[in-house]
Enzyme design. Structure first.
Site, PDB file in Angstrom:
ATOM      1  N   CYS A  94       0.316   2.879 -11.106  1.00 54.29           N
ATOM      2  CA  CYS A  94       1.604   2.785 -10.453  1.00 54.29           C
ATOM      3  C   CYS A  94       2.158   1.501 -10.725  1.00 54.29           C
ATOM      4  O   CYS A  94       3.259   1.464 -10.942  1.00 54.29           O
ATOM      5  CB  CYS A  94       1.539   2.901  -8.815  1.00 54.29           C
ATOM      6  SG  CYS A  94       3.304   3.052  -8.054  1.00 54.29           S
ATOM      7  N   CYS A 193       0.177   3.974  -0.206  1.00 53.19           N
ATOM      8  CA  CYS A 193       1.395   4.523   0.421  1.00 53.19           C
ATOM      9  C   CYS A 193       1.630   6.176   0.700  1.00 53.19           C
ATOM     10  O   CYS A 193       1.911   6.566   1.557  1.00 53.19           O
ATOM     11  CB  CYS A 193       2.477   4.116  -0.699  1.00 53.19           C
ATOM     12  SG  CYS A 193       2.173   4.765  -2.109  1.00 53.19           S
TER      13      CYS A 193
END
Length: 349
Positions: A94, A193
């Site tokens: 990410c 997340c």
């Protein structure tokens, strides 16, 4: 006036990074990447707090919709990995493909700025002798995030500032309070997340992968129990197996092809070496001969002495001084020289 684009998640770290640079005289532009809907940082809730911080600092705030990119590079990447029996690490992926790379591109093309900053705990140093940017651990070793940043390229490191790299977490909180930031007392983000947004990794995966019952077996093939999907397990797992045995048993292999979870005693999940692919050499150029280093095979694991043997096609073999427990395909191995990140990659086998 120097201009910098600061990635704002809505948490105290990125907020304080922006405030520090603003008070140092930088022209700050806040940038929030919209990654997914839901609660938690980087989601709807985080965007609201990020916008509020920019209002407090009287700086512009921009939001870029990255949901499609996040879906492709992170969600699909995770689901595919778990479906074939590996345990992917989404954070380093990410950082490179969803956050730092697109942020630098957007800053240059849309905002006329060649510097970005984030609230990560790490440090960057330029080494004149080698002509390379070096990635270093943060001063606060308990918050150090260099493990997740090993995949950043020289171009991205050259464009990045980490204002919190020399601070202790307590200092970050104190500075945020001194500046009166709304996020000064905001709780820490405790998990991935996707986990925060979905409640658990299991709940997230169950949205994409249907239950598929199969056998839990020992190394001889004896059936010890039943599972409802190999994607619910990871190498080294001991709890939650739902089987009775005279000695502790651990997951030693996930056979997605035959839909089996294979278990064994601790010796079976301890290995003297592993191979790593998709290697990125960070602070040094790729060596042609073996080097000595210290490696972490998980974020919170203790650095262990290792010999790093370069192979072809961006791969290395790691030979540990002492056999290591729970080496997990899909996770990152990152090797250091003291505080300096030498390189890292994805554990293959």
């Amino acid at each position: 006036m120097k201009k910098v684009v600061v990635g704002l998640s809505g948490g105290v770290d990125s907020s304080t990074a922006a405030a520090i640079l603003h008070h140092q005289g930088y022209e700050v532009i806040g940038l929030t990447l919209w990654l997914m809907k839901g609660k938690g940082q980087c989601c709807s809730e985080g965007m609201i707090d990020a916008a509020y911080i920019c209002e407090q600092l009287s700086v512009p705030h921009q939001i870029v919709d990255m949901r499609d990119v996040f879906q492709t590079h992170i969600v699909d990447y995770l689901v595919t990995g778990y479906s074939v029996g590996i345990t992917p690490l989404p954070c380093s992926q990410c950082n490179k493909t969803v956050k730092f790379g697109p942020m630098v591109q957007y800053a240059r093309e849309q905002l006329g700025c060649d510097r970005i900053a984030t609230g990560h705990y790490a440090q960057i140093n330029y080494d004149k002798a080698s002509g390379r940017y070096q990635l270093l651990r943060a001063v606060d070793r308990n918050k150090d995030q260099s493990y997740f940043l090993y995949d950043l390229s020289q171009e991205l490191l050259a464009a990045t500032v980490f204002p919190l790299g020399e601070l202790q977490k307590a200092d970050t909180r104190r500075i945020a309070a001194e500046y009166g930031l709304k996020t000064a007392d905001k709780p820490e983000s405790q998990d991935l997340c996707l986990v925060e947004s979905n409640g658990s990794m299991r709940a997230f995966l169950d949205k994409y992968l249907a239950p598929k019952k199969g056998d839990i077996v020992d190394t001889t093939g004896k059936v010890l129990g039943e599972h409802d999907g190999v994607h619910h397990y990871t190498i080294g797992q001991r709890k939650g197996l739902g089987i009775a045995a005279p000695e502790p048993l651990y997951v030693i292999e996930l056979d997605a092809v035959n839909n089996k979870v294979i278990v064994g005693d601790r010796t079976k999940v301890t290995q003297p070496e592993c191979t790593v692919n998709r290697v990125n050499w960070v602070s040094i150029a790729e060596p042609s001969t073996p080097i000595r280093a210290e490696v972490q095979i998980r974020y919170r694991s203790h650095p262990e002495p290792v010999t790093v043997i370069p192979l072809e096609n961006s791969r290395v073999r790691l030979v540990f001084d002492e056999p290591q427990f729970s080496i997990t395909p899909g996770q990152a191995a990152v090797w250091y020289d003291g505080d300096k990140v030498l390189g890292g990659g994805i554990i293959e086998s």
